[in-house]
Design a protein around this motif. Sequence first.
Motif, PDB file in Angstrom:
ATOM      1  N   SER B 162       0.834  -1.145   0.099  1.00  0.00           N
ATOM      2  CA  SER B 162       0.063   0.014   0.052  1.00  0.00           C
ATOM      3  C   SER B 162       0.730   1.241   0.127  1.00  0.00           C
ATOM      4  N   GLY B 163       1.846   1.307  -0.944  1.00  0.00           N
ATOM      5  CA  GLY B 163       2.668   2.362  -0.916  1.00  0.00           C
ATOM      6  C   GLY B 163       2.547   3.544  -1.995  1.00  0.00           C
ATOM      7  N   ALA B 164       1.484   3.476  -2.667  1.00  0.00           N
ATOM      8  CA  ALA B 164       1.184   4.480  -3.608  1.00  0.00           C
ATOM      9  C   ALA B 164      -0.422   4.420  -4.100  1.00  0.00           C
ATOM     10  N   ALA B 165      -1.053   5.657  -4.371  1.00  0.00           N
ATOM     11  CA  ALA B 165      -2.270   5.721  -4.502  1.00  0.00           C
ATOM     12  C   ALA B 165      -2.343   5.688  -6.097  1.00  0.00           C
ATOM     13  N   ALA B 166      -1.843   4.430  -6.690  1.00  0.00           N
ATOM     14  CA  ALA B 166      -1.560   4.266  -8.133  1.00  0.00           C
ATOM     15  C   ALA B 166      -3.015   4.758  -8.797  1.00  0.00           C
ATOM     16  N   ILE B 167      -2.975   5.288  -9.971  1.00  0.00           N
ATOM     17  CA  ILE B 167      -4.035   5.743 -10.855  1.00  0.00           C
ATOM     18  C   ILE B 167      -3.938   5.706 -12.243  1.00  0.00           C
ATOM     19  N   ARG B 168      -4.727   5.147 -12.866  1.00  0.00           N
ATOM     20  CA  ARG B 168      -4.468   5.129 -14.398  1.00  0.00           C
ATOM     21  C   ARG B 168      -5.369   6.372 -15.016  1.00  0.00           C
ATOM     22  N   LEU B 169      -5.156   6.626 -16.248  1.00  0.00           N
ATOM     23  CA  LEU B 169      -5.659   7.610 -17.096  1.00  0.00           C
ATOM     24  C   LEU B 169      -7.251   7.548 -17.044  1.00  0.00           C
ATOM     25  N   TYR B 170      -7.952   6.372 -17.246  1.00  0.00           N
ATOM     26  CA  TYR B 170      -9.313   6.615 -17.405  1.00  0.00           C
ATOM     27  C   TYR B 170     -10.075   6.438 -15.887  1.00  0.00           C
ATOM     28  N   GLN B 171      -9.392   6.068 -15.057  1.00  0.00           N
ATOM     29  CA  GLN B 171      -9.614   6.437 -13.575  1.00  0.00           C
ATOM     30  C   GLN B 171      -9.590   7.855 -13.222  1.00  0.00           C
ATOM     31  N   ALA B 172      -8.793   8.401 -13.671  1.00  0.00           N
ATOM     32  CA  ALA B 172      -8.532   9.701 -13.429  1.00  0.00           C
ATOM     33  C   ALA B 172      -9.679  10.675 -13.984  1.00  0.00           C
ATOM     34  N   VAL B 173     -10.108  10.282 -15.114  1.00  0.00           N
ATOM     35  CA  VAL B 173     -11.162  10.859 -16.022  1.00  0.00           C
ATOM     36  C   VAL B 173     -12.441  10.377 -15.360  1.00  0.00           C
ATOM     37  N   ASP B 174     -12.448   9.570 -14.698  1.00  0.00           N
ATOM     38  CA  ASP B 174     -13.675   9.054 -14.207  1.00  0.00           C
ATOM     39  C   ASP B 174     -13.941   9.754 -12.889  1.00  0.00           C
ATOM     40  N   ILE B 175     -12.725  10.065 -12.103  1.00  0.00           N
ATOM     41  CA  ILE B 175     -13.048  10.776 -10.865  1.00  0.00           C
ATOM     42  C   ILE B 175     -13.260  12.202 -11.053  1.00  0.00           C
ATOM     43  N   LEU B 176     -12.564  12.549 -12.265  1.00  0.00           N
ATOM     44  CA  LEU B 176     -12.974  14.220 -12.431  1.00  0.00           C
ATOM     45  C   LEU B 176     -14.488  14.269 -13.020  1.00  0.00           C
ATOM     46  N   ASN B 177     -15.087  13.413 -13.482  1.00  0.00           N
ATOM     47  CA  ASN B 177     -16.309  13.415 -13.922  1.00  0.00           C
ATOM     48  C   ASN B 177     -17.409  13.305 -12.919  1.00  0.00           C
ATOM     49  N   SER B 178     -16.750  12.782 -11.622  1.00  0.00           N
ATOM     50  CA  SER B 178     -17.728  12.367 -10.631  1.00  0.00           C
ATOM     51  C   SER B 178     -17.780  13.234  -9.402  1.00  0.00           C
ATOM     52  N   GLN B 179     -18.835  13.357  -8.571  1.00  0.00           N
ATOM     53  CA  GLN B 179     -18.756  14.386  -7.734  1.00  0.00           C
ATOM     54  C   GLN B 179     -18.553  13.674  -6.347  1.00  0.00           C
ATOM     55  N   ILE B 181     -15.675  13.546  -4.897  1.00  0.00           N
ATOM     56  CA  ILE B 181     -14.242  12.849  -4.553  1.00  0.00           C
ATOM     57  C   ILE B 181     -13.348  13.522  -5.312  1.00  0.00           C
ATOM     58  N   ASN B 182     -12.157  13.739  -4.906  1.00  0.00           N
ATOM     59  CA  ASN B 182     -11.037  14.480  -5.763  1.00  0.00           C
ATOM     60  C   ASN B 182     -10.018  13.409  -6.061  1.00  0.00           C
ATOM     61  N   LEU B 183      -9.180  13.735  -7.045  1.00  0.00           N
ATOM     62  CA  LEU B 183      -8.173  12.953  -7.662  1.00  0.00           C
ATOM     63  C   LEU B 183      -6.823  12.963  -6.721  1.00  0.00           C
ATOM     64  N   THR B 184      -6.412  11.778  -6.798  1.00  0.00           N
ATOM     65  CA  THR B 184      -4.916  11.790  -5.829  1.00  0.00           C
ATOM     66  C   THR B 184      -4.161  11.070  -6.902  1.00  0.00           C
ATOM     67  N   VAL B 185      -2.767  11.533  -6.976  1.00  0.00           N
ATOM     68  CA  VAL B 185      -1.940  10.939  -7.968  1.00  0.00           C
ATOM     69  C   VAL B 185      -0.372  10.440  -7.193  1.00  0.00           C
ATOM     70  N   PRO B 186      -0.043   9.355  -7.275  1.00  0.00           N
ATOM     71  CA  PRO B 186       1.238   9.197  -6.744  1.00  0.00           C
ATOM     72  C   PRO B 186       2.231  10.188  -7.017  1.00  0.00           C
ATOM     73  N   VAL B 187       3.164  10.459  -6.139  1.00  0.00           N
ATOM     74  CA  VAL B 187       4.151  11.539  -6.323  1.00  0.00           C
ATOM     75  C   VAL B 187       5.499  10.583  -6.694  1.00  0.00           C
ATOM     76  N   ILE B 188       6.329  11.020  -7.584  1.00  0.00           N
ATOM     77  CA  ILE B 188       7.656  10.342  -7.925  1.00  0.00           C
ATOM     78  C   ILE B 188       8.757  11.328  -7.781  1.00  0.00           C
TER      79      ILE B 188
END
Lengths: 532, 370
Positions: B162-179, B181-188
């Motif tokens: 459980s080291g990263a809130a990994a997210i794929r592009l379609y999931q990000a688009v999905d989150i941006l289009n839903s209400q 909840i906000n987007l979280t993206v891993p930092v490198i």
Amino acid sequence: MKQENQPGIPKTLTKDLDQNIKMFQGIFTADPTIKFRNFENHRNPKQRFCLIYVDGLASSTMVNQHIIEPILITRTLKKPGILTPAQDEDILDELSKKVLYTNEITRTGDVNKMLSDILSGNTVLMADGAEDVLMLGTRGWTVRGISEPEAEKVLTGPREGFTEAIIINLSMVRRKLKNPNLKFEFKTLGKQTKTTVCLCYIEGIANKKTLKEMERRLSHIDIDSILDTNYITELIRDSSWSPFQTTGSTERPDVVAAKLLEGRVALVVDGSPAVMTAPFFFLEYFQTNDDYYSGFYFGSFGRMLRILGFLVTTSLPAIYLALIIYHQELLPTRFLLNLSEARQGLPFPTFLEMLILILAFELIREGGSRIPSGFGQTLSIVGGLVLGQASVEAKLVSIPVVIIIAFTGITGLTIPQLKTPVLMLRILWLVLASFLGFFGYLFGVIGLLIHLTGLKSFGIPYTSSLSRNPKQKFKDTIIRAPWNKMIFRPAYVAAHNVTRQRHSAFDDDNHPTGREVMEEDGASGNNEEEEV
Amino acid sequence: MKKAALIVLFITMIIFFNSCYEAKEINDMTIISGASFDLNPHTGEIAAAAEIASGLSEEGDNSASVLTAKGKTIAEAMKNLVYSDTRETWISHAQSFVISEDLAISGISPVLDYAVRNYEARLSVSLVVFQGDDPAQIWDYEKAGSAAFKIEEMLLNSRAYSGAAAIRLYQAVDILNSQGINLTVPVISLNESSPVLNGTAIFAGDRLRGTISQEETLYLLLLLNRVERAHMSLDDGSAATEIQSAKVKLIPSVDDNGNFSMRVDIKIDGVIAQLDTGKLPDHSKEALELAFAQKVEKECMDLVMKLQNDYHSDAFGFGRAFYYKFPDEWAAKKELWDEVHFAELPVTVNCRMSIDLGESTGQISIAERE
């Protein structure tokens, strides 16, 4: 086959022996293998005889010991009255009843019959003063010994194969089926070769329609020569341009027996070890006799492997090409990267590369199929290893293509009988894939399915094994079910007598017995199974 | 005759009217394995860098090189990559998109938009935010092999701890289009020569609000119910547990006056991983479970307050829980949710911990061994 009367040959003989001999010598000019042997009975030197036979076809032992010797030394002929002209018709009778030792004696006056008998190895005995002759069964030429067919080897099971002699072949079939219902119908085909062919079937099991149709098609054959079964196969096939065969071909008596028992008919041709069976269905390509002799798990697995092999060998080049030049996104990334590396600096497009390699493989295969076996190893090393390795290192072709084509070629050998359709489909689908990617390949597959379902073998659809077998279901198609589960014969071959087993010896399920099922269906089956 | 004419016509049509021109040999294209996007905040210019991976090298690693280009838009920058290479660039096999902090602050919508509209790009590409000056460095630093593959593998393997809130592009688009909840993206970020995971970026809408640390990421994932397996230690170092399963229940409630409140029930099953009985005199099962439960509750509350007060971003999906359960009440509050209502939302976190001590763990102590 009608006997045609050739011009210049009289229909009957005269009573003068010398004149008759002269007539035969006139027919067989410039043929020193035809032997004329003149001799007399030592007690009646006036009664002259002449034997005509073909050197090499007639057995010398038979001619010497069973024909010449008894006639030379017999005392019967000295009886007064026998030689009188009024009783001359009885000389031949007397000979055949009291003197000759041969088992097969026919009396005839027809010259054409005499000629064909002489040429098929029998001996003609002429007596001075008789218009008729005796035809004596002396066929006894040397034949190849019975051996296992090279193309149809088995792991376990019978190892005998057909030879070139029709009588020996028929005896092998007869030994498998000690059943008076096994019928042989002889015919003569080929105007010049006068080849004997024999139609075999089991009365009561064989499909009568198929039998009639086969007889009809055979009667339409009008060709000068029949040198191999394939002559007939191509002359009587349902769909003359299809690469798929609609008749089966085997060199094994056990296979012929099994097919006869399923209601098929077989055609044995003199001079060829290949026996034709009909009808023949698509799935029969994937069935081998080994499936039935080794365990049913292994048999079923082998069958599925062969189907997989057919799919792989026809589809793999097309699928690879479609992936490489149209649908690169479907490949795993790392595989794609390695492919990209392997293709750097290659001169030809992938399509051309594959076409060249397919052609090269077929050339090597063709070269290997007819050379003496001693060269085989050299060919495989030079052809396969050296050429393949060198062409990759010289950057002519890429490694994946060599792997694909080699694999395709090897899997193509799993079903040697399918070699023609496999080669055609492989190249056709490759071309389609090069034009249209997966769409092209799918068009090819759909086209094949349309073609297969449209084919018929002796009036029965080619894919009947899968679509028209309600009782056997899939028990003998993609899998090979255990023998105690195979209660019925394939009903699509011969529908009127489908029960193979009445009671299975170790029957663990309560499946209906054959009789019950038949009564339910109201079918009137014959009862030959027990005798078979 | 008619049949033959038809066949000839068919073959001619196949040859002349097919899509043959779409055929491409794979050696004629440059396969992009990963791309990074940076924004110059002063000029507004986009800098794109793409990693070009090639086949396995002698060491069994994919070697890589870098292409860079600039443009007014993402699309132009990506197109301009072609000018620095002889072959056509091809993005279908890109593993990850790396986005700079500057670009993330101004909004990541352009990247998502470009990828969704471009039929070649894969929607399953991983998104990461790069913490550092120039995201193109990430490809430069990894001379030995492909950084894009490493990032992808790292994100995949991070599920085991459980080291990263990994997210794929379609999931990000999905989150941006839903209400709600906000987007979280891993930092490198870069640690000498390798990309390393360094926390999580919290977005509000498509704009970056701030980042949380690697340790806080665990509790973010816990509250998002995305923890499969993880390690957790007490602050004094006396005990560590390995989480076997974690279940989170968001229980939203609305009182008679229309006030929202949120209760979070967390249930964790774990096994003891390490136990220092010297530091922890009472090491009974109950005491350990209580200590860990308190730790989880405290950390979760700290994180919730950080997002409520500092970032004003509901990355936990609390709003979504209200939306599902009280759609009418939610409608009134959704406009100002992140800035006002989420920040004022009363949240309580209850954790029930169950720890398997094994058979003899309780007896092993330093004192006894001595």
